[in-house]
Scaffold this motif. Structure first.
Motif, short mmCIF file in Angstrom:
data_model
loop_
_atom_site.label_atom_id
_atom_site.label_comp_id
_atom_site.label_asym_id
_atom_site.label_seq_id
_atom_site.Cartn_x
_atom_site.Cartn_y
_atom_site.Cartn_z
N GLY A 291 0.56 -1.10 -0.28
CA GLY A 291 -0.16 0.03 -0.45
C GLY A 291 0.60 1.26 -0.10
O GLY A 291 0.15 2.35 -0.57
N SER A 292 1.80 0.98 0.50
CA SER A 292 2.69 2.72 0.84
C SER A 292 3.29 2.66 -0.56
O SER A 292 3.90 3.71 -1.58
CB SER A 292 4.18 2.06 1.29
N MET A 293 3.06 1.67 -1.84
CA MET A 293 3.85 2.20 -3.30
C MET A 293 2.46 3.43 -3.96
O MET A 293 2.88 4.29 -4.93
CB MET A 293 3.99 1.07 -3.99
N TYR A 294 1.80 3.17 -3.38
CA TYR A 294 0.66 4.02 -3.53
C TYR A 294 0.18 5.34 -2.46
O TYR A 294 0.22 6.10 -3.46
CB TYR A 294 -1.20 3.66 -3.43
N ARG A 295 0.11 5.18 -1.16
CA ARG A 295 0.21 6.07 -1.16
C ARG A 295 1.67 7.10 -0.92
O ARG A 295 0.78 8.32 -0.66
CB ARG A 295 0.46 5.57 0.84
N PHE A 296 2.23 7.13 -1.36
CA PHE A 296 3.24 8.05 -1.31
C PHE A 296 3.53 8.37 -3.14
O PHE A 296 4.92 8.47 -2.99
CB PHE A 296 5.26 7.10 -0.42
N ASN A 297 3.14 7.36 -3.49
CA ASN A 297 3.70 8.08 -5.15
C ASN A 297 3.31 9.71 -5.44
O ASN A 297 4.13 9.18 -6.31
CB ASN A 297 2.82 7.38 -5.97
N SER A 298 2.43 10.16 -5.18
CA SER A 298 2.29 11.48 -5.01
C SER A 298 3.14 12.53 -4.75
O SER A 298 3.87 13.32 -5.04
CB SER A 298 1.45 11.86 -4.58
N TYR A 299 4.73 11.72 -3.60
CA TYR A 299 5.70 12.67 -3.17
C TYR A 299 6.94 12.12 -4.50
O TYR A 299 7.70 12.81 -4.38
CB TYR A 299 5.81 11.63 -1.94
N ASP A 300 7.20 10.91 -4.83
CA ASP A 300 8.47 10.57 -5.56
C ASP A 300 8.52 9.50 -7.11
O ASP A 300 8.70 9.40 -7.41
CB ASP A 300 9.29 10.02 -4.41
#
Length: 317
Positions: A291-300
């Motif tokens: 889930g972190s891949m989707y959650r932090f996609n907007s950052y990097d």
């Protein structure tokens, strides 16, 4: 002209660096450079482009490699006419001439058959060439069936035969009803194909979006893989020999008196092992789908980059 010679040497030096980095497949060397210079000396009436065409034909089939080569020579003020090299583009092929005859990738064909109802067509078990009809799938210059060079077919289908191409005027001579029916059937077949591979229209468009972004990287990886395959089948240069061809990387050693400055073409132990090893190679790729891949996609853009890598791998292998 000393300036032209210097530019030729520098351009080939850069092409060699491209080969070392896997950007082009063929490792251009001093031999090709000397060949170009000899050509210009023997045939002074020829242009630099004509001389270069003799040694650049190896990569002429690869559009990405041809782009690198053309940009390199243009950067060194050596205009390279792409039309001199082999090209499958329709526009260039029409302009090429040899012995005052046009070279064509197709045969002009006009039979005047009307397009009525689109269909896939019958499959020929013998895969014989069919021209100008409306019965067989994969025919050319016909109407209604899936094939090439005709009109009114629902989609293109290449069976590997020479293409008989009808004129643009004949291609445009089709009723609105027949054209709409062909378009509709083509869309239906696309939906069937997407269903077979468990992909819907939105997913197909999304995949195409990622594919467009990494086409250059896909071409580079394909060339690297093809180069590795070629090395497993061909002989390699064996260096540090007392006879053979002079190794252009050891010219200083030759001037210093070293005798082991030659190279020969032979099958090395490494290539022999590679060509006789029949064991399959399996590559395993591990990707993060947490889930972190989707959650932090907007950052990097970590998810975007991972998806692009996945597309590169799937399209290249």
């Amino acid at each position: 002209d000393e300036r032209v010679l210097r530019n030729i040497v520098n351009a080939f030096d850069e092409l060699r660096e491209y080969a070392e980095h896997g950007m082009i497949a063929y490792p251009y060397s001093t031999r090709e450079c000397v060949s170009v210079v000899k050509h210009l000396q023997k045939y002074p009436q020829d242009t630099v482009s004509m001389a270069l065409a003799n040694v650049l034909a190896f990569d002429s089939h690869d559009e990405q490699a041809k782009k690198y080569i053309t940009e390199t020579f243009n950067r060194f003020h050596l205009p390279l006419d792409i039309s001199v090299l082999h090209s499958t583009s329709r526009k260039v092929v029409n302009q090429l001439k040899w012995n005052d005859k046009k070279l064509n990738m197709w045969v002009e064909y006009n039979k005047g058959r009307e397009a009525s109802s689109p269909k896939h067509g019958k499959e020929d078990p013998d895969n014989k060439p069919h021209v100008g009809g409306n019965t067989w799938a994969g025919g050319t210059g016909g109407a209604d069936t899936a094939g090439l060079g005709g009109k009114g077919g629902p989609y293109r289908l290449d069976k590997g035969h020479p293409v008989h191409q009808i004129s643009d005027q004949e291609k445009a001579n089709i009723s609105k009803e027949a054209a709409e029916a062909a378009r509709k059937m083509g869309q239906e077949e696309l939906q069937k194909r997407l269903k077979e591979i468990e992909m819907n229209t939105r997913q197909a468009e999304e995949y195409e979006g990622y594919l467009v972004n990494v086409r250059q990287e896909i071409d580079q990886l394909r060339m690297i893989i093809e180069a590795l395959k070629s090395k497993g089948k061909e002989r390699n240069w064996m260096r540090n020999r007392t006879s053979g061809d002079l190794d252009d990387t050891r010219l200083v050693d030759a001037l210093a008196g070293d005798k082991n400055v030659y190279k020969i073409r032979a099958e090395s132990e490494t290539s022999h092992w590679r060509s006789n090893n029949k064991d399959k190679k399996f590559l395993h790729f591990l990707v993060d789908v947490s889930g972190s891949m989707y959650r932090f996609n907007s950052y990097d853009q970590r998810l975007e980059r991972m998806l692009e890598i996945a597309v590169i791998i799937m399209e290249s292998l």
